[in-house]
Design a protein around this motif. Structure first.
Motif, PDB file in Angstrom:
ATOM      1  N   SER A  89       5.417  -3.212   7.866  1.00  0.00           N
ATOM      2  CA  SER A  89       5.433  -4.388   7.006  1.00  0.00           C
ATOM      3  C   SER A  89       6.740  -4.427   6.213  1.00  0.00           C
ATOM      4  CB  SER A  89       4.241  -4.356   6.045  1.00  0.00           C
ATOM      5  OG  SER A  89       4.478  -3.445   4.990  1.00  0.00           O
ATOM      6  N   ASP A  90       6.982  -5.560   5.574  1.00  0.00           N
ATOM      7  CA  ASP A  90       8.193  -5.705   4.764  1.00  0.00           C
ATOM      8  C   ASP A  90       8.055  -5.022   3.403  1.00  0.00           C
ATOM      9  OD1 ASP A  90       9.484  -7.205   6.725  1.00  0.00           O
ATOM     10  OD2 ASP A  90       8.513  -9.057   6.051  1.00  0.00           O
ATOM     11  N   ASP A  91       6.930  -4.373   3.174  1.00  0.00           N
ATOM     12  CA  ASP A  91       6.708  -3.684   1.907  1.00  0.00           C
ATOM     13  C   ASP A  91       6.255  -2.248   2.148  1.00  0.00           C
ATOM     14  OD1 ASP A  91       6.707  -3.333  -0.769  1.00  0.00           O
ATOM     15  OD2 ASP A  91       4.973  -4.607  -1.200  1.00  0.00           O
ATOM     16  N   ALA A  92       6.916  -1.572   3.109  1.00  0.00           N
ATOM     17  CA  ALA A  92       6.686  -0.148   3.358  1.00  0.00           C
ATOM     18  C   ALA A  92       7.891   0.618   2.825  1.00  0.00           C
ATOM     19  CB  ALA A  92       6.496   0.111   4.849  1.00  0.00           C
ATOM     20  N   ASN A  93       7.652   1.615   1.992  1.00  0.00           N
ATOM     21  CA  ASN A  93       8.742   2.305   1.306  1.00  0.00           C
ATOM     22  C   ASN A  93       8.510   3.811   1.254  1.00  0.00           C
ATOM     23  OD1 ASN A  93      10.399  -0.043  -0.088  1.00  0.00           O
ATOM     24  ND2 ASN A  93       8.232  -0.509  -0.405  1.00  0.00           N
TER      25      ASN A  93
END
Length: 653
Positions: free
Chosen positions: A266-270
């Motif tokens: 996802s664009d919010d995996a960190n």
């Protein structure tokens, strides 16, 4: 541990206040009494604290008056060794970790991402270790810390700009309070942008963000019997994990750069990792040839992984199915280590010796979701406080001159790990042998999270290594054939499901090759080439053929502009490279994605004007010749053609 941390913090603050008070006594204009003095310790240069002037009353501070040394020099009884500030042009074009390693490191295709060694490398330190090393190349290591001895204030400024808005800014400052006391700081900011994936605003384009900070100081007593080296190292690393790129089958062409722009995660995996390291080395000379020393290290590591939309990663095959929370994943790992080494060292009858007792206290705890708690963190695993006692001995004997020596060392963790190593280094040949048995990494033994759960009781991993090299020199040519032979037992690896496994049998790895350095008038050729064979490629994968090097031409323009123009290239043959699991930050074997053979070439020019160095480089200049691009790691594209620029400006007063 909290009491220990408070003590370390109090000592550090006291030390900084002492530095501040000492610095406040330095007289600045109009009297302009420059902080100065010679080198700290027995290798000092010059007396007094005045500025160095020539007959025209111009200051002549520079690389010759700004020296540095390393802690290993002091530990190995080489107190007088000093090194000059680097102002040379060779390799100034190399500034990323992968580039500085000549391609022997592999990342996820862009600066700031997780990395690993391309070749098998046995561990060098015994005792339990956390086992999360993906960001090690971006951290300042203990043996890299330079303790500076300068007769003037020394400032070092570096700026780099590369493709996809990759930037690096570095600032360093050091000064001698008096001839025996120096302090300095160094800070760095490194960022890179996504080369694929979606984002709406500039902040979402960031891929890797790295902060490093170093505070260092040293002090020698007036009689040179006592010395203290101290530093604090910090790493703050954040990476938006993309999990690789999704191929777009609707786009024609050969597929290397034909993608729809979506990442598998996802664009919010960190991923986020923060490290604190406090380090102090002390030494006191009782009599000539006999010293007592203490080396103290306190480390704190926090590692966190979050993904607020995990179904995309699961559907794209990046993660296994969730165990607790079907929407979000979060894990936190906390690791602390107190490592204290106390011993004796010195010289006797031509031998340098060191004997010591080393105690390691460590603790690990991890937290992740509980069932049906929608992201609430709880402690799933805790080691408690563990103690390891290690005894060690190091001996070195220098032959006719200081460039030739015989070294032997041994360490034993009582009841478990041990290491033995011997090396003979002469002008004719270098040969060595090492045997090391190490505890499995802590993360391979126990892990509980939203996607993985394992408890293992692995045995010690043993590696026996024989290595050697043979320098062959003429007036202009130096070739150094070399060989490594490893026998590995009970090897721990991560399988195709990214789970840790231990191989019960032994296997061998052989690497042969050569390094070269050829000088023909203004032409210089340098590089390396290796051939590697492995008796068990099911657990360790490496390219069979590897070569990396560069050709440069040096010339001077208008008597003041020194230019080194050149071409560098790196080649590795096809192989099934390890895939990357971002949740655990581990590379693991895979059998479905073969990295094709490829050569990456750069053209560059390094320039020096007085003391200022400039670097201009067009990276991956051969893109589109033969094939359009390459993968660095399965699913992760290597960077496209890009221009980079760099400048280094040292200031000595």
């Amino acid at each position: 541990m909290r009491i220990l941390l408070a003590v370390v913090f109090w000592v550090s603050c006291s030390f900084l206040l002492f530095q501040h008070a000492a610095v406040a006594q330095i007289k600045l204009p109009s009297g302009m009494n420059m902080p100065g003095g010679g080198g700290g310790g027995s290798g000092g240069g010059g007396k007094g604290g005045g500025a160095i002037l020539d007959d025209s009353t111009k200051t002549i501070y520079g690389p010759k008056t700004t020296l540095h040394f390393f802690e290993n020099d002091i530990i190995n009884n080489r107190d007088s060794v000093r090194y000059r500030v680097d102002t040379l042009l060779p390799d100034f074009n190399r500034w990323t970790p992968v580039d500085r390693s000549y391609g022997k490191l592999v990342d996820l295709g862009n600066v700031g991402t997780a990395s690993r060694n391309l070749f098998f490398t046995p561990r060098q330190d015994i005792g339990a270790q956390l086992g999360m090393r993906a960001y090690d190349p971006y951290a300042i290591q203990q043996d890299e810390v330079q303790y500076i001895d300068t007769k003037s204030q020394y400032t070092d400024l570096t700026y780099r700009s590369g493709g996809k808005k990759t930037t690096l800014g570095r600032f360093g400052y050091a000064q001698n309070v008096n001839p025996r006391f120096n302090f300095g700081i160094r800070g760095q900011r490194l960022t890179s942008n996504k080369q694929y994936g979606t984002y709406g605003v500039a902040s979402e384009a960031l891929l890797g963000q790295n902060w490093t900070f170093l505070l260092h100081s040293h002090y020698f007593s007036k009689d040179k019997k006592y010395l203290i080296l101290a530093h604090y190292r910090h790493l703050n690393q954040k990476v938006r994990e993309q999990g690789g790129v999704i191929p777009d089958e609707a786009v024609g062409g050969d597929g290397i750069y034909a993608y729809d722009g979506l990442a598998r995660a996802s664009d919010d995996a960190n991923s986020w990792e923060r490290r604190h390291v406090f380090h102090i080395y002390q030494q006191y000379k009782l009599v000539n040839g006999f010293q007592v020393f203490a080396q103290t290290d306190y480390q704190s590591i926090i590692n966190r992984y979050t993904d607020k939309a995990i179904q995309r990663g699961i559907s794209n095959g990046l993660y296994p199915a969730s165990r607790y929370d079907s929407l979000n994943t979060r894990q936190d790992i906390f690791y602390k280590l107190f490592d204290n080494k106390v011993g004796i060292k010195g010289t006797f009858s031509g031998f340098n010796y060191r004997a010591y007792l080393r105690q390691r206290f460590y603790g690990l705890r991890s937290g992740s979701q509980e069932p049906n708690t929608a992201g609430f963190l709880t402690t799933d695993y805790r080691t408690g406080l563990k103690l390891e006692n290690i005894v060690g001995l190091w001996l070195s004997y220098y032959l006719k001159d200081s460039t030739q020596h015989l070294t032997a060392e041994g360490e034993h963790l009582l009841g478990r790990d041990f290491k033995l190593k011997g090396e003979l280094d002469t002008k004719w040949a270098k040969v060595g042998y090492q045997t090391i048995f190490t505890s499995p990494d802590l993360i391979t033994q126990n892990y509980i999270g939203n996607h993985f759960d394992w408890q293992n009781n692995f045995k010690l991993t043993g590696t026996n290594t024989i290595y050697g090299s043979l320098p062959l020199k003429t007036k202009n040519i130096q070739l150094t054939p070399e060989a490594q032979f490893h026998v590995v037992n009970n090897y721990v690896y991560y399988d195709t499901a990214a789970l840790p496994r231990q191989l019960g049998s032994a296997f061998t790895i052989v690497r042969i090759g050569t390094t070269a350095n050829i000088q023909l008038n203004r032409w210089n050729i340098s590089g390396m080439a290796y051939y590697t064979t492995n008796s068990n490629s099911n657990v360790v994968r490496m390219p069979k053929y590897f070569a990396s090097g560069q050709i440069t031409y040096d010339f001077t323009y208008s008597k003041v502009l020194f230019i080194q123009a050149g071409v560098s290239a790196m080649y590795r043959s096809s192989y099934f490279a390890d895939a990357y699991m971002p949740i655990t930050q581990q590379f693991h074997i895979q059998n479905s994605f073969e990295i094709d053979q490829y050569t990456v070439a750069d053209v560059f020019a390094n320039v020096r004007i007085k003391r200022i160095r400039l670097a201009f480089k067009m990276a991956h200049v051969n893109q589109g010749i033969g094939v359009p691009g390459y993968f660095q790691t399965p699913g992760y594209l290597g960077l496209k053609r890009a221009f980079s620029f760099g400048v280094n400006w040292p200031l000595f007063d």
